[in-house]
Design an enzyme around this catalytic site. Structure first.
Site, PDB file in Angstrom:
ATOM      1  N   ASP A  83       0.830  -1.199   0.000  1.00 44.36           N
ATOM      2  CA  ASP A  83       0.000   0.000   0.000  1.00 44.36           C
ATOM      3  C   ASP A  83       0.870   1.257   0.000  1.00 44.36           C
ATOM      4  O   ASP A  83       1.959   1.259   0.569  1.00 44.36           O
ATOM      5  CB  ASP A  83      -0.914  -0.028   1.230  1.00 44.36           C
ATOM      6  CG  ASP A  83      -2.143   0.833   1.049  1.00 44.36           C
ATOM      7  OD1 ASP A  83      -2.322   1.400  -0.052  1.00 44.36           O
ATOM      8  OD2 ASP A  83      -2.934   0.931   1.997  1.00 44.36           O
TER       9      ASP A  83
ATOM     10  N   ASN B  48     -10.734  -3.095  -5.611  1.00 36.60           N
ATOM     11  CA  ASN B  48      -9.934  -2.234  -6.501  1.00 36.60           C
ATOM     12  C   ASN B  48     -10.554  -2.073  -7.892  1.00 36.60           C
ATOM     13  O   ASN B  48     -10.219  -1.133  -8.621  1.00 36.60           O
ATOM     14  CB  ASN B  48      -8.499  -2.762  -6.645  1.00 36.60           C
ATOM     15  CG  ASN B  48      -7.642  -2.543  -5.419  1.00 36.60           C
ATOM     16  OD1 ASN B  48      -6.708  -3.290  -5.164  1.00 36.60           O
ATOM     17  ND2 ASN B  48      -7.935  -1.500  -4.641  1.00 36.60           N
TER      18      ASN B  48
HETATM   19  C1  IPE Z   1      -1.304   0.030  -3.485  1.00 33.55           C
HETATM   20  O1  IPE Z   1      -1.146   1.415  -3.543  1.00 33.55           O
HETATM   21  C2  IPE Z   1      -1.467  -0.596  -4.844  1.00 33.55           C
HETATM   22  C3  IPE Z   1      -2.777  -1.203  -5.143  1.00 33.55           C
HETATM   23  C4  IPE Z   1      -3.787  -1.278  -4.333  1.00 33.55           C
HETATM   24  C5  IPE Z   1      -2.929  -1.762  -6.477  1.00 33.55           C
HETATM   25  P1  IPE Z   1      -2.402   2.376  -3.568  1.00 33.55           P
HETATM   26  O2  IPE Z   1      -2.796   2.597  -4.974  1.00 33.55           O
HETATM   27  O3  IPE Z   1      -3.478   1.863  -2.670  1.00 33.55           O
HETATM   28  O4  IPE Z   1      -1.772   3.711  -2.975  1.00 33.55           O
HETATM   29  P2  IPE Z   1      -2.458   4.791  -2.002  1.00 33.55           P
HETATM   30  O5  IPE Z   1      -3.081   4.063  -0.857  1.00 33.55           O
HETATM   31  O6  IPE Z   1      -3.481   5.511  -2.829  1.00 33.55           O
HETATM   32  O7  IPE Z   1      -1.333   5.673  -1.584  1.00 33.55           O
HETATM   33 MG    MG Z   2      -4.083   2.253  -0.780  1.00 35.78          MG
END
Ligand code: IPE
Ligand code: MG
Length: 221
Positions: free
Chosen positions: A2, A50
């Protein structure tokens, strides 16, 4: 894994740059896991939730995934890494699924580290699909007699030991629908480090912390 988006934002860049840099952390941590003899390295790369991100970001992540598989399978072969993808595979594109199948087939008999990439995964979905599978396979009597230890085989992680250790980066303190059943006695590790900054030294620092944990499984030592 994350914090990719925040990593990019802090540099005035688009979120995708954080994901690109995050892929380098995956390479680094896999390399450290192989070197340190970690048997299973699991990555929560893309959750069912996601899919609700902007289409451009979802597409960007899928493109990165394709690139990662295309570039890394040979490297995995030379390091005896077994590549496994688990999750709600039906939601992935045909192209992504074909590449995954190819990578999994090619590395299937490797006996080093198993790299498990969780894609379109949700812990609640896993438990539900396991229950449906068990209900289909078993007679009503067998279903009633099902025990906790026998339930594992219906989860997508069948045959894979429960995780000993779970690392979450970027300062978030939650499990976000990851392995809910399988983490019953997992040791948790939270760090403020953003995923793109989580490389070999940070990985090894986390492992050292794991080595200091006293696991009692609810018993008295
Ligand atoms: C993690 O980074 C990657 C995935 C979930 C694919 P994020 O995209 O969640 O990054 P933040 O939380 O917005 O900083
Ligand atoms: Mg994230």
């Amino acid at each position: 894994m994350d914090g990719n988006g925040r990593w990019a934002k802090a540099r005035g860049k688009e979120r995708i740059f954080g994901h690109i840099e995050g892929a380098e952390s995956v390479r680094a941590c896999l390399e450290a896991a192989v070197e340190d003899g970690v048997k299973y390295l699991s990555l929560y790369a893309f959750s069912e939730e996601n899919w609700g991100r902007p289409q451009a970001e979802v597409n960007g992540l899928m493109e990165l995934l394709i690139k990662y598989i295309q570039e890394e399978i040979d490297n995995m072969m030379s390091h005896h890494v077994r590549f496994v993808v688990l999750g709600h595979r039906e939601r992935l594109s045909e192209k992504v699924n074909a590449l995954i199948d190819e990578g999994m087939a090619k590395t299937a008999s490797n006996d080093g580290t198993t790299l498990i990439v969780f894609l379109s995964y949700s812990g609640k979905w896993d438990i539900l699909q396991a229950m449906k599978k068990a209900a289909c396979e078993l007679s009503p009597e067998q279903f009633q007699a099902l025990e906790i230890k026998d339930f594992d085989r219906y989860l997508v992680t069948a045959g894979i030991p429960d995780p000993d250790f779970l690392i979450r980066t970027s300062g978030e303190l939650r499990i976000s629908n990851y392995l809910l059943w399988q983490t019953a006695y997992t040791e948790f590790y939270f760090t403020d480090t953003l995923w793109p900054d989580f490389r070999k030294p940070q990985f090894r620092e986390a492992l050292a912390e794991y080595a200091r944990r006293d696991r009692r499984y609810g018993k008295v030592k």
